[in-house]
Design a protein around this motif. Structure first.
Motif, PDB file in Angstrom:
ATOM      1  N   ALA A 261     -17.592 -58.995  96.386  1.00  0.00           N
ATOM      2  CA  ALA A 261     -17.998 -60.422  97.356  1.00  0.00           C
ATOM      3  C   ALA A 261     -19.357 -59.310  96.752  1.00  0.00           C
ATOM      4  CB  ALA A 261     -17.975 -58.852  98.629  1.00  0.00           C
ATOM      5  N   LEU A 262     -19.757 -58.803  95.882  1.00  0.00           N
ATOM      6  CA  LEU A 262     -20.995 -57.642  95.525  1.00  0.00           C
ATOM      7  C   LEU A 262     -21.485 -58.122  94.368  1.00  0.00           C
ATOM      8  CD1 LEU A 262     -21.648 -54.402  96.880  1.00  0.00           C
ATOM      9  CD2 LEU A 262     -22.642 -55.777  97.776  1.00  0.00           C
ATOM     10  N   TRP A 263     -20.516 -58.239  93.371  1.00  0.00           N
ATOM     11  CA  TRP A 263     -20.255 -59.353  92.205  1.00  0.00           C
ATOM     12  C   TRP A 263     -20.126 -60.260  91.750  1.00  0.00           C
ATOM     13  CZ3 TRP A 263     -20.738 -53.536  93.273  1.00  0.00           C
ATOM     14  CH2 TRP A 263     -21.901 -52.754  93.083  1.00  0.00           C
ATOM     15  N   ASN A 264     -18.572 -60.181  91.729  1.00  0.00           N
ATOM     16  CA  ASN A 264     -17.453 -61.351  91.603  1.00  0.00           C
ATOM     17  C   ASN A 264     -15.925 -60.628  91.414  1.00  0.00           C
ATOM     18  OD1 ASN A 264     -17.357 -60.160  88.484  1.00  0.00           O
ATOM     19  ND2 ASN A 264     -19.249 -60.965  87.804  1.00  0.00           N
ATOM     20  N   ARG A 265     -14.872 -61.012  90.960  1.00  0.00           N
ATOM     21  CA  ARG A 265     -13.450 -61.190  91.092  1.00  0.00           C
ATOM     22  C   ARG A 265     -13.613 -59.725  90.052  1.00  0.00           C
ATOM     23  NH1 ARG A 265      -8.741 -62.499  88.164  1.00  0.00           N
ATOM     24  NH2 ARG A 265      -6.673 -62.409  89.656  1.00  0.00           N
ATOM     25  N   THR A 266     -14.302 -60.108  88.698  1.00  0.00           N
ATOM     26  CA  THR A 266     -13.813 -59.028  87.389  1.00  0.00           C
ATOM     27  C   THR A 266     -13.997 -58.388  87.905  1.00  0.00           C
ATOM     28  OG1 THR A 266     -14.346 -60.639  86.246  1.00  0.00           O
ATOM     29  CG2 THR A 266     -14.346 -59.339  85.194  1.00  0.00           C
ATOM     30  N   ILE A 267     -15.604 -57.688  88.984  1.00  0.00           N
ATOM     31  CA  ILE A 267     -15.769 -56.622  88.672  1.00  0.00           C
ATOM     32  C   ILE A 267     -14.940 -55.426  89.987  1.00  0.00           C
ATOM     33  CG2 ILE A 267     -17.449 -55.279  89.794  1.00  0.00           C
ATOM     34  CD1 ILE A 267     -18.240 -55.862  87.130  1.00  0.00           C
ATOM     35  N   GLY A 268     -14.588 -56.788  90.210  1.00  0.00           N
ATOM     36  CA  GLY A 268     -13.203 -55.916  92.069  1.00  0.00           C
ATOM     37  C   GLY A 268     -12.213 -55.691  91.056  1.00  0.00           C
ATOM     38  N   VAL A 269     -11.622 -56.129  90.092  1.00  0.00           N
ATOM     39  CA  VAL A 269     -10.696 -55.942  89.387  1.00  0.00           C
ATOM     40  C   VAL A 269     -10.756 -54.668  89.032  1.00  0.00           C
ATOM     41  CG1 VAL A 269      -9.003 -56.572  87.577  1.00  0.00           C
ATOM     42  CG2 VAL A 269      -9.405 -58.131  89.220  1.00  0.00           C
ATOM     43  N   ILE A 270     -11.664 -54.279  87.845  1.00  0.00           N
ATOM     44  CA  ILE A 270     -12.296 -53.570  87.103  1.00  0.00           C
ATOM     45  C   ILE A 270     -12.219 -52.139  87.800  1.00  0.00           C
ATOM     46  CG2 ILE A 270     -13.360 -52.000  85.378  1.00  0.00           C
ATOM     47  CD1 ILE A 270     -14.704 -54.599  84.572  1.00  0.00           C
ATOM     48  N   ALA A 271     -12.834 -52.231  89.402  1.00  0.00           N
ATOM     49  CA  ALA A 271     -13.013 -51.299  90.369  1.00  0.00           C
ATOM     50  C   ALA A 271     -11.690 -50.394  90.854  1.00  0.00           C
ATOM     51  CB  ALA A 271     -14.149 -51.388  91.164  1.00  0.00           C
ATOM     52  N   ALA A 272     -10.547 -51.358  91.203  1.00  0.00           N
ATOM     53  CA  ALA A 272      -9.637 -51.916  91.477  1.00  0.00           C
ATOM     54  C   ALA A 272      -9.045 -50.262  90.589  1.00  0.00           C
ATOM     55  CB  ALA A 272      -9.223 -52.388  92.245  1.00  0.00           C
ATOM     56  N   GLY A 273      -7.963 -51.103  89.087  1.00  0.00           N
ATOM     57  CA  GLY A 273      -7.495 -50.504  88.147  1.00  0.00           C
ATOM     58  C   GLY A 273      -8.206 -49.144  87.886  1.00  0.00           C
ATOM     59  N   VAL A 274      -9.308 -49.029  87.533  1.00  0.00           N
ATOM     60  CA  VAL A 274      -9.800 -47.256  87.721  1.00  0.00           C
ATOM     61  C   VAL A 274      -8.757 -46.646  88.833  1.00  0.00           C
ATOM     62  CG1 VAL A 274     -12.255 -45.581  87.920  1.00  0.00           C
ATOM     63  CG2 VAL A 274     -12.365 -48.350  86.430  1.00  0.00           C
ATOM     64  N   SER A 275      -9.331 -47.052  89.842  1.00  0.00           N
ATOM     65  CA  SER A 275      -9.412 -46.485  91.008  1.00  0.00           C
ATOM     66  C   SER A 275      -7.501 -46.488  91.161  1.00  0.00           C
ATOM     67  CB  SER A 275      -9.234 -47.301  92.535  1.00  0.00           C
ATOM     68  OG  SER A 275      -8.441 -46.526  93.672  1.00  0.00           O
ATOM     69  N   CYS A 276      -6.976 -47.009  90.330  1.00  0.00           N
ATOM     70  CA  CYS A 276      -5.346 -46.766  90.742  1.00  0.00           C
ATOM     71  C   CYS A 276      -5.120 -46.187  89.909  1.00  0.00           C
ATOM     72  CB  CYS A 276      -4.411 -48.314  89.990  1.00  0.00           C
ATOM     73  SG  CYS A 276      -4.947 -49.637  91.486  1.00  0.00           S
ATOM     74  N   PHE A 277      -5.808 -45.877  88.464  1.00  0.00           N
ATOM     75  CA  PHE A 277      -5.385 -45.036  87.622  1.00  0.00           C
ATOM     76  C   PHE A 277      -6.168 -43.154  87.269  1.00  0.00           C
ATOM     77  CE2 PHE A 277      -3.805 -48.786  85.729  1.00  0.00           C
ATOM     78  CZ  PHE A 277      -2.125 -48.466  85.802  1.00  0.00           C
ATOM     79  N   TYR A 278      -6.881 -43.839  88.143  1.00  0.00           N
ATOM     80  CA  TYR A 278      -7.500 -42.373  88.582  1.00  0.00           C
ATOM     81  C   TYR A 278      -6.401 -40.589  89.248  1.00  0.00           C
ATOM     82  CZ  TYR A 278     -11.479 -39.396  90.084  1.00  0.00           C
ATOM     83  OH  TYR A 278     -11.967 -38.037  90.239  1.00  0.00           O
ATOM     84  N   ALA A 279      -6.400 -40.280  88.242  1.00  0.00           N
ATOM     85  CA  ALA A 279      -5.536 -39.264  87.572  1.00  0.00           C
ATOM     86  C   ALA A 279      -5.501 -37.820  89.464  1.00  0.00           C
ATOM     87  CB  ALA A 279      -5.671 -38.399  86.869  1.00  0.00           C
ATOM     88  N   ILE A 280      -6.800 -37.720  89.333  1.00  0.00           N
ATOM     89  CA  ILE A 280      -7.273 -36.656  90.563  1.00  0.00           C
ATOM     90  C   ILE A 280      -6.935 -37.825  91.686  1.00  0.00           C
ATOM     91  CG2 ILE A 280      -9.301 -35.257  91.319  1.00  0.00           C
ATOM     92  CD1 ILE A 280     -10.433 -35.068  88.394  1.00  0.00           C
TER      93      ILE A 280
END
Length: 267
Positions: free
Chosen positions: A45-64
């Motif tokens: 919503a704020l930037w584009n689909r690519t940014i959304g995928v990156i943010a979701a990907g980082v969250s998915c593999f965030y070990a803590i």
């Protein structure tokens, strides 16, 4: 912890005939997955689909984050409510004209996120500036929008305030453990990590019981919960005032311990 997680656990532990620890952990895993979904939607919503995928990907593999999803602590619930509230705010920003019902519901979710973790409190301050200077609300509706949003927040925060006064006959807005938590990280024997200064068990009940007993003993009177918190907070501030260099070392230890460095380097 803040009160909402205790009620969250109590709800599930009232259910009969289930492996409740497993159920709660599975639900927390779903909340963690929900965080990734809403981060994707916010990024898109704020930037584009690519940014959304990156943010979701980082969250998915965030070990803590994955670790805390499987532990009975409020991290997963707090993260979900906070990210969900941010998504609602982004959605309100993109929707014109302004919907006060959505704004009120967002306030309710924000209030719950505060009750899940006190780290959400600063968001309430930033929201005021967002409403007034973020360009999302026309000038004529700023007072009304601010009132509706914060009304939702205050309605949620009102319940633990009243409950605490009825039970403890004391004015405690959320919980009374802020002072002892502050002192644990700011006293002469602090090592830059969690350690109970009383040399006893480190469970929440032990922390609260010993902090109450020690405060009562050292002041020579029975203190209310808010007075106990104030007592330990003042002791922590006293340590910082008279040992600023040592406290600075503790802060460095905390930062570098989080990065994986040996805290003994700073002895």
């Amino acid at each position: 912890c803040m009160p909402l997680y205790a009620y969250f656990l109590a709800f599930f532990y009232k259910l009969p005939g289930l492996d409740l620890d497993l159920i709660v952990r599975l639900i927390q895993g779903l909340l963690g997955a929900g965080v990734s979904v809403f981060l994707y939607l916010i990024g898109r919503a704020l930037w584009n689909r690519t940014i959304g995928v990156i943010a979701a990907g980082v969250s998915c593999f965030y070990a803590i984050g994955i670790f805390y999803d499987g532990v009975l602590v409020p991290a997963s619930l707090a993260a979900f409510l906070t990210v969900f509230s941010l998504y609602l705010l982004v959605n309100i920003r993109a929707t014109q004209p302004l919907h006060f019902k959505k704004l009120f519901f967002t306030g309710l979710v924000l209030g719950m996120s505060v009750l899940a973790h006190s780290a959400a409190l600063p968001v309430l301050i930033f929201l005021f500036f967002w409403l007034w200077f973020g360009g999302c609300v026309v000038r004529e509706k700023r007072f009304a929008a601010t009132g509706v949003l914060y009304a939702g927040v205050l309605i949620v925060l009102f319940f633990p305030f009243v409950r605490n006064y009825i039970v403890a006959k004391d004015i405690v807005p959320f919980t009374s453990h802020a002072g002892i938590n502050f002192y644990i990280g700011a006293h002469e024997q602090s090592q830059g990590k969690f350690s109970l200064p009383f040399g006893q068990g480190a469970g929440p009940r032990e922390v609260f019981r010993y902090s109450q007993e020690m405060a009562d003993k050292q002041t020579g009177k029975k203190l209310k919960p808010s007075e106990v918190s104030s007592y330990w907070f003042k002791k922590g501030l006293s340590f910082i005032t008279f040992h600023p260099f040592k406290y600075g070392q503790l802060l460095f230890k905390k930062v570098f311990a989080d990065k994986g460095y040996d805290a003994d380097f700073f002895h």
